[in-house]
Design a protein around this motif. Structure first.
Motif, PDB file in Angstrom:
ATOM      1  N   UNK A   1       0.782  -1.221   0.000  1.00  0.00           N
ATOM      2  CA  UNK A   1       0.000   0.000   0.000  1.00  0.00           C
ATOM      3  C   UNK A   1       0.815   1.272   0.000  1.00  0.00           C
ATOM      4  N   UNK A   2       2.127   1.160   0.124  1.00  0.00           N
ATOM      5  CA  UNK A   2       2.974   2.353   0.129  1.00  0.00           C
ATOM      6  C   UNK A   2       3.018   2.971  -1.263  1.00  0.00           C
ATOM      7  N   UNK A   3       3.022   4.296  -1.305  1.00  0.00           N
ATOM      8  CA  UNK A   3       3.094   5.030  -2.572  1.00  0.00           C
ATOM      9  C   UNK A   3       4.177   6.098  -2.488  1.00  0.00           C
ATOM     10  N   UNK A   4       4.930   6.247  -3.538  1.00  0.00           N
ATOM     11  CA  UNK A   4       5.872   7.359  -3.653  1.00  0.00           C
ATOM     12  C   UNK A   4       5.622   8.072  -4.967  1.00  0.00           C
ATOM     13  N   UNK A   5       6.002   9.347  -5.008  1.00  0.00           N
ATOM     14  CA  UNK A   5       5.809  10.167  -6.203  1.00  0.00           C
ATOM     15  C   UNK A   5       7.164  10.715  -6.632  1.00  0.00           C
ATOM     16  N   UNK A   6       7.454  10.625  -7.909  1.00  0.00           N
ATOM     17  CA  UNK A   6       8.713  11.150  -8.441  1.00  0.00           C
ATOM     18  C   UNK A   6       8.439  11.973  -9.686  1.00  0.00           C
ATOM     19  N   UNK A   7       9.251  12.994  -9.887  1.00  0.00           N
ATOM     20  CA  UNK A   7       9.235  13.676 -11.177  1.00  0.00           C
ATOM     21  C   UNK A   7       9.703  12.711 -12.250  1.00  0.00           C
TER      22      UNK A   7
END
Length: 223
Positions: free
Chosen positions: A108-114
């Motif tokens: 369920x972990x989410x990360x956001x990257x350019x």
């Protein structure tokens, strides 16, 4: 050995994660990565699809935002850039410009990257570490590895990638521990609002308790 500002080398590779004392999620019998977002259609990648892409080995350290670094790691997998060019670009409309990628794990972990950060030469979708398949503690069956960013970007148990034309909603925007939106280690981008040097002592103080909790859910002994 030169480490990024504020980092200290540790023995082994500790298990850290958002679920702490809980065990890692089970590895699916047939792992896939679903791809969606601002595309003409969604697509599902199997391990067979990834196996058709050139494989890479990458020697790189892993830097946790808390201030520890696991050094001398050898990752194996496929370049994110190759996945993007092969499986995402053909699904983009001519006027679509992708700016952000959301990575989601089975836990369920989410990360956001350019997108520009994700397409860096050293970013992998990895399935092996130090000559062995990834174990549950370090992201099996697949994980993102972005060595130039703090570990919170490198989502474990990777199962989905979403491509966006604008920044996705940020539920942690006003959190007192909101992570930096880029998390580049050499710029010491630890915190969203405070300089990295300021938050170092606080983050370092969390290493011991978090490491102890994470070890309770570990399926393997720290190496």
């Amino acid at each position: 050995m030169t480490l990024p500002p504020g980092q200290r080398a540790v023995d082994g590779f500790p298990r850290f994660g958002t679920h702490l004392h809980h065990p890692p999620p089970p590895v699916p019998a047939e792992p896939v990565i679903t791809i969606g977002g601002a595309l003409a259609k969604g697509v599902t990648l199997t391990t067979g699809d990834l196996a058709e892409l050139p494989r890479r080995e990458l020697g790189a350290d892993f830097h946790c935002v808390a201030g520890w670094s696991a050094t001398g790691l050898l990752w194996e997998g496929v370049a994110f850039e190759a996945v993007y060019r092969t499986h995402v670009v053909p699904l983009l409309a001519p006027d679509t410009v992708i700016s952000h990628v959301v990575f989601e794990g089975l836990d369920g972990y989410r990360s956001v990257a350019l997108l520009e950060d994700a397409r860096a030469e050293d970013v992998l979708i990895a399935d092996r570490l130090d000559g062995r398949p990834l174990d549950g503690d370090h992201g099996a069956p697949l994980r993102l590895v972005s060595p130039s960013q703090y570990g919170f970007i490198s989502t474990k148990h990777l199962c989905r990638m979403e491509f966006h034309t604008t920044a996705p909603p940020d539920p942690d925007r006003w959190s007192p521990i909101a992570a930096h939106q880029r998390g580049r280690v050499w710029q010491e981008e630890r915190h969203r609002h405070l300089p990295g040097r300021v938050v170092r002592p606080v983050y370092r103080g969390l290493i011991g308790p978090i490491r102890a909790l994470s070890a309770r859910g570990s399926r393997t002994r720290p190496r």
